[in-house]
Write a protein that holds these residues in place. Structure first.
Motif, PDB file in Angstrom:
ATOM      1  N   ILE A   4      -3.249   9.099  -0.646  1.00  0.00           N
ATOM      2  CA  ILE A   4      -4.309   8.171  -1.055  1.00  0.00           C
ATOM      3  C   ILE A   4      -5.270   8.856  -2.028  1.00  0.00           C
ATOM      4  O   ILE A   4      -5.936   8.212  -2.816  1.00  0.00           O
ATOM      5  CB  ILE A   4      -5.058   7.577   0.172  1.00  0.00           C
TER       6      ILE A   4
ATOM      7  N   ARG B  90      -5.308  -0.262   6.935  1.00  0.00           N
ATOM      8  CA  ARG B  90      -4.651  -0.421   5.623  1.00  0.00           C
ATOM      9  C   ARG B  90      -5.677  -0.844   4.563  1.00  0.00           C
ATOM     10  O   ARG B  90      -5.725  -0.300   3.467  1.00  0.00           O
ATOM     11  CB  ARG B  90      -3.512  -1.449   5.759  1.00  0.00           C
TER      12      ARG B  90
ATOM     13  N   THR C  49       0.833  -1.209   0.000  1.00  0.00           N
ATOM     14  CA  THR C  49       0.000   0.000   0.000  1.00  0.00           C
ATOM     15  C   THR C  49       0.865   1.255   0.000  1.00  0.00           C
ATOM     16  O   THR C  49       0.587   2.215  -0.703  1.00  0.00           O
ATOM     17  CB  THR C  49      -0.926  -0.011   1.236  1.00  0.00           C
TER      18      THR C  49
ATOM     19  N   ASP D  32      -6.923   1.098   1.093  1.00  0.00           N
ATOM     20  CA  ASP D  32      -6.938   0.442  -0.222  1.00  0.00           C
ATOM     21  C   ASP D  32      -8.332   0.429  -0.831  1.00  0.00           C
ATOM     22  O   ASP D  32      -8.505   0.614  -2.033  1.00  0.00           O
ATOM     23  CB  ASP D  32      -6.473  -1.018  -0.091  1.00  0.00           C
TER      24      ASP D  32
END
Ligand SMILES: Cc1ncc(COP(=O)(O)O)c(C=O)c1O
Length: 477
Positions: free
Chosen positions: A204, A269, A77, A273
């Motif tokens: 992100i 995490r 990630t 994602d």
């Protein structure tokens, strides 16, 4: 013996208040786990999932199964070479990184505004320190990350530095364009540790600041601050080949790691994602929309990126994390009182400073939450937050007489703060929050520092290292 449970009772009482949490932790009272079915199961069964290493649950200290798998997913990630779960917070990761990267007696460049754990590491690892000067916006009372000039100035003033420790972003969520500088520092042989405690969500979504996860030799992220993870849960990412790190992580970690924290780290995490990009897009849209509305009220001012322009020097590219509000009051008003006002109105801010407060927003904030912030500002009677604290932060780093580790075992005595001018501090003096030392062990106490400590005392703000108006100074006369 009294049958009392003071801590638990108070905790329950606080929970009964049903405050809007615009502070850590990033799971926002568990709401963050309710994003989907598996997260909901986690919250519902939390009490039952607090177990120890039983088959087939793997072992954090020797991961071979599911923990190994989860950590490998984590590395993917963040595009890091190796990733570790931390159950003792970013503090433990900072210490492990410092022990792994440096040897006793090494010189390191350290940002003055670094976290207490870095200062602890300087003492424990017996490092020589060259501080990088802080950049302060006097007008707003806000700290900025150091600019390139101050980094290279510190580099020029050091003799043989082995590495550098930087914070990205700072406590306000302010970042800067530091990639080229880091690459350059690595090229000239410095090891780079990045304390990214407040930036686990970076990168992100393109509208968030860039992630530096694959750039530092060691990068530490407090998942619990901004992601749906439990308090103490953090990540350590390692991009250099150094087998020592495993030993040091183990040394700074309990041998009974909490499966609740580890599972929450796995969830955080997975959350990034699965939902991160879209959820942050939505949050930033909301946050920008309500920022405009709140600013229009003309009572407080939420900083915009363009407000950083005056500090750019055309090169440093300061940015503000759009998932935070740095709320500034007009001149003559008091940020600490504003924090109390918010709390009295059931809004928990992350921290206050002389001219304002910091609010940590999250993808779990609804339109209704923003409306509550808006209405609370609308109803603010400015009279109740008047009276600037006038705490002037230092610009010049106090003169260092001894390295922090040298002072550690020297004799000390308590001395009235007013009588300490010219004496050497034994302990750091740290207002909390934001947790930045005014003076560090081994530094000479100046008139300015005495004035600042007095201000914090007068404003009844927590200041570590001060007891009954006294501080600890070296007894070396
Ligand atoms: C910049 C920074 N680094 C490190 C830490 C320590 O993180 P933790 O509480 O996860 O140990 C903090 C905590 O406030 C922080 O603000």
């Amino acid at each position: 013996m009294k049958k009392e449970v003071p801590l638990l009772k108070e905790l329950l009482k606080y929970n009964d208040e049903e405050n809007l949490l615009l502070s850590m932790p990033g799971n926002k009272g568990g709401i963050g786990f309710a994003r989907d079915e598996i997260g909901k199961k986690f919250v519902d069964r939390m009490g039952f999932l607090d177990i120890t290493e039983v088959d087939p649950l793997d072992n954090l200290h020797y991961p071979e199964g599911i923990i190994k798998e989860a950590q490998e997913l984590l590395a993917k990630t963040y595009k890091a070479k190796k990733a570790y779960f931390l159950v003792n917070g970013t503090s433990s990761g900072n210490l492990a990184a410092m022990f792994s990267a440096f040897d006793e007696g090494d010189e390191v460049l350290v940002e003055r505004n670094c976290h207490k754990s870095i200062y602890n590491g300087l003492i424990m690892r017996k490092l020589k320190v060259k501080y990088i000067e802080p950049i302060i916006d006097d007008e707003l009372g806000v700290f900025l990350p150091p600019d390139k000039e101050s980094i290279y100035k510190a580099l020029g003033q050091s003799s043989e530095p082995k590495g550098i420790i930087l914070t990205y972003p700072n406590y306000f969520g302010i970042t800067y364009d530091i990639e080229d500088t880091i690459c350059n520092l690595k090229e000239i042989g410095l090891k780079v540790i990045l304390d990214c405690a407040h930036g686990a969500h970076f990168g992100i979504n393109k509208r968030l600041p860039k992630s530096l996860a694959s750039l530092g030799d060691y990068v530490i992220l407090s998942a619990h601050k901004t992601l749906p993870a439990l308090t103490q849960g953090a990540y350590l990412l390692v991009n250099e080949d150094n087998s020592m790190i495993d030993f040091y992580i183990k040394s700074f970690t309990t041998t009974s790691p909490s499966y609740l924290i580890m599972a929450s780290l796995d969830y955080a995490r997975y959350y990034l994602d699965t939902y991160g990009k879209d959820d942050y897009e939505e949050l930033i849209n909301k946050s920008e929309k309500w920022k405009k509305k709140i600013n229009k009220l003309g009572k407080v001012y939420i900083l915009r990126e363009s407000d950083m322009d005056k500090h750019q020097n055309g090169m440093d590219g300061y940015k503000i994390d759009p998932s935070r509000y740095i709320v500034i009051l007009p001149k003559g008003y008091n940020g600490h009182k504003f924090l109390d006002y918010l709390r009295n109105n059931k809004i928990q801010a992350e921290m206050s400073f002389s001219r304002g407060v910091v609010l940590i927003l999250s993808p779990f904030n609804t339109e209704e939450d923003f409306k509550i912030i808006y209405e609370t500002v609308l109803n603010l009677d400015m009279k109740n937050v008047s009276g600037e604290t006038d705490i002037k932060y230092f610009r010049d780093i106090p003169v260092k007489r001894f390295e922090p580790y040298e002072v550690f075992r020297l004799k000390s005595k308590w001395c009235e703060i007013e009588r300490c001018e010219g004496l050497v501090a034994k302990e750091a003096i740290i207002p909390y929050p934001p947790g930045i030392p005014l003076v560090c062990p081994g530094e000479i106490i100046s008139k300015d520092i005495i004035a600042m400590v007095r201000d914090y005392i007068i404003n009844k703000k927590s200041i570590i290292g001060v007891k009954n108006n006294k501080i600890q100074i070296l007894d070396i006369s």
